[in-house]
Motif scaffolding. Structure first.
Motif, PDB file in Angstrom:
ATOM      1  N   LYS A  18       3.504   2.960 -17.336  1.00 12.78           N
ATOM      2  CA  LYS A  18       3.885   1.707 -16.688  1.00 12.78           C
ATOM      3  C   LYS A  18       5.000   1.604 -15.422  1.00 12.78           C
ATOM      4  N   SER A  19       6.041   2.538 -15.806  1.00 15.78           N
ATOM      5  CA  SER A  19       7.172   2.579 -14.949  1.00 15.78           C
ATOM      6  C   SER A  19       6.868   3.392 -13.573  1.00 15.78           C
ATOM      7  N   GLY A  20       5.991   4.311 -13.823  1.00 16.70           N
ATOM      8  CA  GLY A  20       5.667   5.206 -12.823  1.00 16.70           C
ATOM      9  C   GLY A  20       6.498   6.413 -12.956  1.00 16.70           C
ATOM     10  N   LEU A  21       7.437   6.497 -13.814  1.00 15.03           N
ATOM     11  CA  LEU A  21       8.384   7.557 -13.916  1.00 15.03           C
ATOM     12  C   LEU A  21       7.471   8.915 -13.980  1.00 15.03           C
ATOM     13  N   GLY A  22       8.012   9.685 -13.170  1.00 19.27           N
ATOM     14  CA  GLY A  22       7.112  11.019 -13.232  1.00 19.27           C
ATOM     15  C   GLY A  22       5.830  10.945 -12.424  1.00 19.27           C
ATOM     16  N   LEU A  23       5.239   9.786 -12.303  1.00 22.13           N
ATOM     17  CA  LEU A  23       3.844   9.645 -11.766  1.00 22.13           C
ATOM     18  C   LEU A  23       4.141   9.563 -10.284  1.00 22.13           C
ATOM     19  N   ASP A  24       5.200   8.956  -9.716  1.00 22.85           N
ATOM     20  CA  ASP A  24       5.252   9.152  -8.457  1.00 22.85           C
ATOM     21  C   ASP A  24       5.563  10.496  -7.668  1.00 22.85           C
ATOM     22  N   ALA A  25       6.302  11.406  -8.376  1.00 20.40           N
ATOM     23  CA  ALA A  25       6.411  12.635  -8.045  1.00 20.40           C
ATOM     24  C   ALA A  25       4.879  13.460  -7.806  1.00 20.40           C
ATOM     25  N   GLN A  26       4.327  13.194  -8.851  1.00 21.51           N
ATOM     26  CA  GLN A  26       2.851  13.756  -8.965  1.00 21.51           C
ATOM     27  C   GLN A  26       1.858  13.245  -7.816  1.00 21.51           C
ATOM     28  N   ARG A  27       2.070  12.106  -7.397  1.00 21.54           N
ATOM     29  CA  ARG A  27       1.158  11.432  -6.482  1.00 21.54           C
ATOM     30  C   ARG A  27       1.673  12.090  -5.083  1.00 21.54           C
ATOM     31  N   LYS A  28       2.723  12.064  -5.012  1.00 23.74           N
ATOM     32  CA  LYS A  28       3.419  12.584  -3.514  1.00 23.74           C
ATOM     33  C   LYS A  28       3.091  13.884  -3.538  1.00 23.74           C
ATOM     34  N   ALA A  29       3.078  14.991  -4.585  1.00 26.68           N
ATOM     35  CA  ALA A  29       2.672  16.316  -4.243  1.00 26.68           C
ATOM     36  C   ALA A  29       1.127  16.150  -3.792  1.00 26.68           C
ATOM     37  N   VAL A  30       0.241  15.456  -4.699  1.00 30.45           N
ATOM     38  CA  VAL A  30      -1.356  15.446  -4.387  1.00 30.45           C
ATOM     39  C   VAL A  30      -1.507  15.217  -3.231  1.00 30.45           C
ATOM     40  N   GLU A  31      -0.812  13.973  -2.621  1.00 30.47           N
ATOM     41  CA  GLU A  31      -1.224  13.416  -1.335  1.00 30.47           C
ATOM     42  C   GLU A  31      -0.817  14.332  -0.319  1.00 30.47           C
ATOM     43  N   GLY A  32       0.397  15.168  -0.463  1.00 26.88           N
ATOM     44  CA  GLY A  32       0.632  15.909   0.450  1.00 26.88           C
ATOM     45  C   GLY A  32      -0.193  17.316   0.711  1.00 26.88           C
ATOM     46  N   HIS A  33      -0.790  17.729  -0.284  1.00 23.98           N
ATOM     47  CA  HIS A  33      -1.521  18.972  -0.348  1.00 23.98           C
ATOM     48  C   HIS A  33      -2.745  18.356   0.340  1.00 23.98           C
ATOM     49  N   ILE A  34      -3.403  17.172  -0.237  1.00 25.83           N
ATOM     50  CA  ILE A  34      -4.781  16.671   0.395  1.00 25.83           C
ATOM     51  C   ILE A  34      -4.595  16.759   1.948  1.00 25.83           C
ATOM     52  N   LYS A  35      -3.378  16.003   2.438  1.00 26.88           N
ATOM     53  CA  LYS A  35      -3.252  15.542   3.926  1.00 26.88           C
ATOM     54  C   LYS A  35      -3.134  17.092   4.550  1.00 26.88           C
ATOM     55  N   ALA A  36      -2.442  18.061   3.968  1.00 32.27           N
ATOM     56  CA  ALA A  36      -2.385  19.287   4.729  1.00 32.27           C
ATOM     57  C   ALA A  36      -3.664  19.960   4.560  1.00 32.27           C
ATOM     58  N   ALA A  37      -4.687  19.759   3.736  1.00 32.70           N
ATOM     59  CA  ALA A  37      -5.825  20.343   3.731  1.00 32.70           C
ATOM     60  C   ALA A  37      -6.999  19.626   4.572  1.00 32.70           C
ATOM     61  N   GLY A  38      -6.567  18.373   4.977  1.00 31.12           N
ATOM     62  CA  GLY A  38      -7.583  17.583   5.895  1.00 31.12           C
ATOM     63  C   GLY A  38      -8.671  17.121   4.755  1.00 31.12           C
ATOM     64  N   GLY A  39      -8.210  16.832   3.562  1.00 32.29           N
ATOM     65  CA  GLY A  39      -9.190  16.330   2.592  1.00 32.29           C
ATOM     66  C   GLY A  39      -9.058  14.662   2.366  1.00 32.29           C
ATOM     67  N   VAL A  40      -9.764  14.292   1.438  1.00 33.80           N
ATOM     68  CA  VAL A  40      -9.830  13.019   1.059  1.00 33.80           C
ATOM     69  C   VAL A  40      -9.918  12.666  -0.407  1.00 33.80           C
ATOM     70  N   LEU A  41      -8.888  11.846  -0.736  1.00 34.28           N
ATOM     71  CA  LEU A  41      -8.764  11.473  -2.339  1.00 34.28           C
ATOM     72  C   LEU A  41      -9.803  10.495  -2.444  1.00 34.28           C
ATOM     73  N   ILE A  42     -10.877  10.670  -3.517  1.00 37.85           N
ATOM     74  CA  ILE A  42     -11.643   9.634  -3.571  1.00 37.85           C
ATOM     75  C   ILE A  42     -11.504   9.070  -4.951  1.00 37.85           C
ATOM     76  N   GLU A  43     -10.933   9.702  -5.968  1.00 31.49           N
ATOM     77  CA  GLU A  43     -10.754   8.926  -7.292  1.00 31.49           C
ATOM     78  C   GLU A  43      -9.413   9.469  -7.746  1.00 31.49           C
ATOM     79  N   GLU A  44      -8.816   8.738  -8.770  1.00 26.21           N
ATOM     80  CA  GLU A  44      -7.640   9.343  -9.381  1.00 26.21           C
ATOM     81  C   GLU A  44      -7.538   8.830 -10.744  1.00 26.21           C
ATOM     82  N   TYR A  45      -7.207   9.729 -11.719  1.00 26.15           N
ATOM     83  CA  TYR A  45      -7.042   9.379 -13.245  1.00 26.15           C
ATOM     84  C   TYR A  45      -5.792   9.685 -13.710  1.00 26.15           C
ATOM     85  N   THR A  46      -5.350   8.666 -14.868  1.00 28.17           N
ATOM     86  CA  THR A  46      -3.992   8.858 -15.260  1.00 28.17           C
ATOM     87  C   THR A  46      -4.136   9.033 -16.737  1.00 28.17           C
TER      88      THR A  46
END
Length: 220
Positions: A18-46
């Motif tokens: 609920k607080s995003g503790l630890g979750l924000d860092a994971q999202r940042k890493a994922v978004e950075g990798h996808i951006k560098a790879a030129g891909g697209v995020l279509i879904e996400e699960y927590t």
């Protein structure tokens, strides 16, 4: 055609989710990798689950979605999938392509080895702690009674020694983003580190430990 990714995040407690503790860092890493790879995020699960448990409904849903949409499962770190080698092996046998942001070029053999090392580290930490507690008991340490997670008054010195031995572990957990008592409790249990009584950690156990650690630091 841009590669499609489905993200899987895991946090140990509902409060972290609920607080995003630890979750924000994971999202940042994922978004950075996808951006560098030129891909697209279509879904996400927590997933809100302890790392040593293999029942992960959200992960199973994510894997099914990857198969259906021919997407790549992406996670921030290998330990988000757990530290159980058998579980990692079964995941790899699912034939779903997946990538870990902290080891993007790792092949399946390397991932299996990393999981083995992580599991070995967990077992070593648990074994060292158990030996330290066994040694304390051999010296005649009398542990708390009636379910109380504190040492008897006459064993204050032993309690201080145990708190001192736990300081590096607590600091490491806090650096990982778990700063609340409940968060630290869940992470200690996830790592399977026994308490002073070699039982699971509870809110009161962690509270007493943190109080003792804080008092020692204040007196130093």
């Amino acid at each position: 055609m841009r590669k499609h990714y489905i993200a899987y995040y895991r946090v140990s407690t509902d409060k972290q989710g609920k607080s995003g503790l630890g979750l924000d860092a994971q999202r940042k890493a994922v978004e950075g990798h996808i951006k560098a790879a030129g891909g697209v995020l279509i879904e996400e699960y927590t997933e809100i689950e302890s790392g040593h448990k293999n029942k992960r409904p959200e992960l199973n849903t994510a894997l099914s979605a990857c198969k259906k949409q021919k997407a790549v499962l992406i996670i921030a770190k290998l330990d988000r999938l757990g530290r159980n080698v058998a579980f990692i092996a079964s995941l790899m046998e699912s034939r779903v392509d997946f990538v870990c942001c902290d080891n993007p070029h790792a092949n399946r053999l390397m991932l299996h080895m990393l999981a083995a090392f992580a599991e070995h580290e967990r077992e070593q930490i648990s074994e060292r702690t158990k030996k330290a507690l066994a040694a304390a008991k051999a010296r005649g340490v009398e542990l708390g009674k009636n379910g109380k997670d504190v040492l008897a008054p006459q064993n204050k010195k032993e309690a201080d020694r145990f708190a001192e031995s736990m300081k590096p572990v607590i600091e490491d957990i806090k650096k990982a983003g778990c700063t609340t008592i409940r968060g630290i409790r869940d992470e200690l249990n996830r790592r399977e580190i026994p308490s002073a009584r070699e039982n699971a950690w509870h809110y009161g156990t962690v509270y007493n430990l943190l109080q003792r650690v804080a008092l020692k630091q204040k007196l130093q």
